[in-house]
Design a protein around this motif. Structure first.
Motif, mmCIF file in Angstrom:
data_model
loop_
_atom_site.group_PDB
_atom_site.id
_atom_site.type_symbol
_atom_site.label_atom_id
_atom_site.label_comp_id
_atom_site.label_asym_id
_atom_site.label_seq_id
_atom_site.Cartn_x
_atom_site.Cartn_y
_atom_site.Cartn_z
ATOM 1 N N ILE A 174 1.593 -18.904 -23.147
ATOM 2 C CA ILE A 174 3.060 -18.917 -23.175
ATOM 3 C C ILE A 174 3.595 -20.333 -23.023
ATOM 4 O O ILE A 174 4.458 -20.785 -23.794
ATOM 5 C CB ILE A 174 3.613 -18.002 -22.068
ATOM 6 N N TYR A 175 3.079 -21.070 -22.045
ATOM 7 C CA TYR A 175 3.563 -22.433 -21.839
ATOM 8 C C TYR A 175 3.169 -23.346 -22.993
ATOM 9 O O TYR A 175 3.900 -24.270 -23.360
ATOM 10 C CB TYR A 175 3.020 -22.988 -20.520
ATOM 11 N N ALA A 176 2.010 -23.089 -23.589
ATOM 12 C CA ALA A 176 1.553 -23.905 -24.711
ATOM 13 C C ALA A 176 2.433 -23.726 -25.934
ATOM 14 O O ALA A 176 2.419 -24.564 -26.845
ATOM 15 C CB ALA A 176 0.107 -23.559 -25.056
ATOM 16 N N ALA A 177 3.207 -22.649 -25.983
ATOM 17 C CA ALA A 177 4.082 -22.391 -27.129
ATOM 18 C C ALA A 177 5.159 -23.456 -27.273
ATOM 19 O O ALA A 177 5.739 -23.613 -28.353
ATOM 20 C CB ALA A 177 4.726 -21.014 -26.995
ATOM 21 N N ALA A 178 5.426 -24.186 -26.185
ATOM 22 C CA ALA A 178 6.437 -25.247 -26.239
ATOM 23 C C ALA A 178 5.820 -26.610 -26.548
ATOM 24 O O ALA A 178 6.540 -27.566 -26.827
ATOM 25 C CB ALA A 178 7.198 -25.313 -24.920
ATOM 26 N N ALA A 179 4.508 -26.693 -26.506
ATOM 27 C CA ALA A 179 3.845 -27.987 -26.720
ATOM 28 C C ALA A 179 3.796 -28.317 -28.210
ATOM 29 O O ALA A 179 3.670 -27.445 -29.063
ATOM 30 C CB ALA A 179 2.427 -27.944 -26.152
ATOM 31 N N GLY A 180 3.910 -29.573 -28.513
ATOM 32 C CA GLY A 180 3.746 -30.030 -29.887
ATOM 33 C C GLY A 180 4.959 -29.804 -30.766
ATOM 34 O O GLY A 180 4.931 -30.142 -31.957
ATOM 35 N N LEU A 181 6.031 -29.226 -30.234
ATOM 36 C CA LEU A 181 7.246 -29.028 -31.022
ATOM 37 C C LEU A 181 8.155 -30.228 -30.831
ATOM 38 O O LEU A 181 8.461 -30.615 -29.707
ATOM 39 C CB LEU A 181 7.960 -27.747 -30.578
ATOM 40 N N SER A 182 8.583 -30.819 -31.915
ATOM 41 C CA SER A 182 9.411 -32.019 -31.827
ATOM 42 C C SER A 182 10.394 -32.037 -32.988
ATOM 43 O O SER A 182 10.463 -31.095 -33.779
ATOM 44 C CB SER A 182 8.535 -33.276 -31.855
ATOM 45 N N GLY A 183 11.143 -33.106 -33.072
ATOM 46 C CA GLY A 183 12.110 -33.248 -34.154
ATOM 47 C C GLY A 183 13.505 -32.873 -33.695
ATOM 48 O O GLY A 183 13.823 -32.882 -32.500
ATOM 49 N N GLU A 184 14.363 -32.541 -34.657
ATOM 50 C CA GLU A 184 15.744 -32.204 -34.358
ATOM 51 C C GLU A 184 15.810 -30.967 -33.462
ATOM 52 O O GLU A 184 15.095 -29.980 -33.688
ATOM 53 C CB GLU A 184 16.503 -31.943 -35.659
ATOM 54 N N ASP A 185 16.656 -31.015 -32.440
ATOM 55 C CA ASP A 185 16.802 -29.943 -31.462
ATOM 56 C C ASP A 185 15.442 -29.574 -30.861
ATOM 57 O O ASP A 185 15.048 -28.409 -30.821
ATOM 58 C CB ASP A 185 17.449 -28.707 -32.092
ATOM 59 N N GLU A 186 14.737 -30.584 -30.379
ATOM 60 C CA GLU A 186 13.399 -30.371 -29.834
ATOM 61 C C GLU A 186 13.402 -29.372 -28.688
ATOM 62 O O GLU A 186 12.560 -28.473 -28.632
ATOM 63 C CB GLU A 186 12.814 -31.700 -29.367
ATOM 64 N N GLU A 187 14.355 -29.525 -27.763
ATOM 65 C CA GLU A 187 14.362 -28.607 -26.621
ATOM 66 C C GLU A 187 14.658 -27.188 -27.078
ATOM 67 O O GLU A 187 14.053 -26.229 -26.582
ATOM 68 C CB GLU A 187 15.388 -29.038 -25.567
ATOM 69 N N GLY A 188 15.578 -27.023 -28.027
ATOM 70 C CA GLY A 188 15.899 -25.692 -28.527
ATOM 71 C C GLY A 188 14.689 -25.014 -29.133
ATOM 72 O O GLY A 188 14.469 -23.812 -28.939
ATOM 73 N N LYS A 189 13.871 -25.783 -29.861
ATOM 74 C CA LYS A 189 12.657 -25.211 -30.458
ATOM 75 C C LYS A 189 11.659 -24.801 -29.383
ATOM 76 O O LYS A 189 10.989 -23.770 -29.498
ATOM 77 C CB LYS A 189 12.023 -26.222 -31.407
ATOM 78 N N LYS A 190 11.552 -25.615 -28.348
ATOM 79 C CA LYS A 190 10.618 -25.290 -27.271
ATOM 80 C C LYS A 190 11.079 -24.068 -26.489
ATOM 81 O O LYS A 190 10.261 -23.225 -26.095
ATOM 82 C CB LYS A 190 10.459 -26.499 -26.342
ATOM 83 N N VAL A 191 12.375 -23.968 -26.269
ATOM 84 C CA VAL A 191 12.925 -22.785 -25.602
ATOM 85 C C VAL A 191 12.597 -21.539 -26.407
ATOM 86 O O VAL A 191 12.118 -20.526 -25.873
ATOM 87 C CB VAL A 191 14.451 -22.928 -25.423
ATOM 88 N N GLU A 192 12.831 -21.622 -27.699
ATOM 89 C CA GLU A 192 12.558 -20.481 -28.574
ATOM 90 C C GLU A 192 11.077 -20.129 -28.583
ATOM 91 O O GLU A 192 10.696 -18.955 -28.599
ATOM 92 C CB GLU A 192 13.030 -20.785 -29.990
ATOM 93 N N GLY A 193 10.223 -21.165 -28.561
ATOM 94 C CA GLY A 193 8.776 -20.927 -28.560
ATOM 95 C C GLY A 193 8.324 -20.160 -27.339
ATOM 96 O O GLY A 193 7.488 -19.249 -27.438
ATOM 97 N N VAL A 194 8.859 -20.497 -26.167
ATOM 98 C CA VAL A 194 8.492 -19.804 -24.937
ATOM 99 C C VAL A 194 9.004 -18.366 -24.963
ATOM 100 O O VAL A 194 8.289 -17.426 -24.594
ATOM 101 C CB VAL A 194 9.035 -20.555 -23.704
ATOM 102 N N VAL A 195 10.243 -18.177 -25.417
ATOM 103 C CA VAL A 195 10.823 -16.836 -25.484
ATOM 104 C C VAL A 195 9.983 -15.937 -26.387
ATOM 105 O O VAL A 195 9.636 -14.800 -26.024
ATOM 106 C CB VAL A 195 12.278 -16.896 -25.991
#
Length: 307
Positions: A174-195
């Motif tokens: 679950i926590y790894a789902a936020a790793a390696g995501l970058s670019g525009e709206d990086e935090e938003g992508k990581k939030v979505e990955g964890v959800v």
């Protein structure tokens, strides 16, 4: 035996009191209390949709008139146990096992068209489980009470470990789902990955618990799922049916007696789609049964004609 997979979107349905009451009155009176106990309109519609699908599947596959279908709610003598159709030996009508789940605006039901199993009776009875379970969740949408920051969703996810729902290994995925995501709206992508990762882990675990039988799984961490790489495959439109599952405390064993699948379904008007997991006993399951698709039912065209 084929796997029957049905979905119903209740969002456009029964949005006036007249429409709701008309649909409600198609069901036997004993079911009304289970629907009207909910105060929120959407919860009532989901409960109504659930009852309609349960009665429809018995009507269609056991050839019982819709209004004559009687569902047993606490099968096995367990309060809160799964509902089933028992059947009537005198009439030669076989019972029917199924499982139902709902979330957001979608109700899902699945059945292998097998009769239910009961290993006891009354208060001292046990629920063996019918060998089929399903769970459905909105895939991308986080709960309204969860703060939309990476810290907020990580704290929310961590609560599942504290509550002994997810294992340390599952939390790592679950926590790894936020790793390696970058670019525009990086935090938003990581939030979505964890959800998304939380939801995938939850639906497979919940579907397993429902398939095994209410009350038989008391330690959720004794069931561990290996979902590394599954999110990407699900988002690519794949039905993932090679999920790794281990069962037991201490030394775990591979759960080869169970068939697991997880996928994402989409429908026009349903933003983000839904993730669904199915768990059933592997014994007697044919390859053709596994390839069946989820069928979206329409109230007017698929349900009303049988009422």
């Amino acid at each position: 035996m084929p796997l029957i997979r049905w979905l119903l979107n209740v969002e456009p349905l029964w949005n006036t009191p007249e429409e709701f009451n008309e649909a409600l009155n198609h069901l036997p009176l004993p079911t009304h209390e289970n629907i009207l106990k909910y105060h929120q309109p959407n919860d009532r519609k989901l409960a109504l949709g659930s009852q309609l699908l349960q009665h429809l599947i018995v009507c269609r596959y056991r050839h019982i008139p819709f209004r004559d279908v009687r569902i047993v709610k606490h099968f096995g003598g367990i309060t809160g146990g799964r509902p089933v159709f028992i059947g009537n030996d005198d009439d030669g009508v076989e019972g029917l096992e199924y499982n139902v789940s709902h979330h957001g605006s979608v109700v899902g039901i699945i059945s292998r068209l097998l009769p239910p199993k009961d290993c006891g009776d009354g208060e001292d009875g046990g629920d063996e489980g019918g060998g089929v379970g399903v769970d459905v969740l909105e895939y991308e949408k986080r709960p309204h009470y969860v703060e939309g920051t990476l810290e907020g969703v990580r704290e929310w996810a961590g609560g599942f470990e504290e509550a002994q729902v997810f294992t340390g290994r599952e939390m790592g995925v679950i926590y790894a789902a936020a790793a390696g995501l970058s670019g525009e709206d990086e935090e938003g992508k990581k939030v979505e990955g964890v959800v998304k990762a939380v939801h995938l882990n939850w639906v497979v675990k919940e579907a397993y618990v429902k398939a095994v039988g209410t009350g038989l799984v008391t330690d959720l961490t004794a069931v561990e799922f290996g979902l590394v790489g599954v999110a990407g495959r699900v988002e690519a439109g794949e039905r993932v049916d090679d999920v790794e599952v281990w069962i037991g405390t201490g030394e775990k064993r591979r759960a080869g007696e169970w068939y697991f699948e997880v996928e994402r379904v989409v429908k026009e008007g349903l933003e983000g789609g839904y993730c669904l997991a199915v768990v059933t006993r592997a014994e007697g399951l044919e390859d053709g049964d596994k390839r069946g698709e989820w069928e979206w039912l329409e109230y007017g065209g698929d349900i009303l004609p049988f009422i």
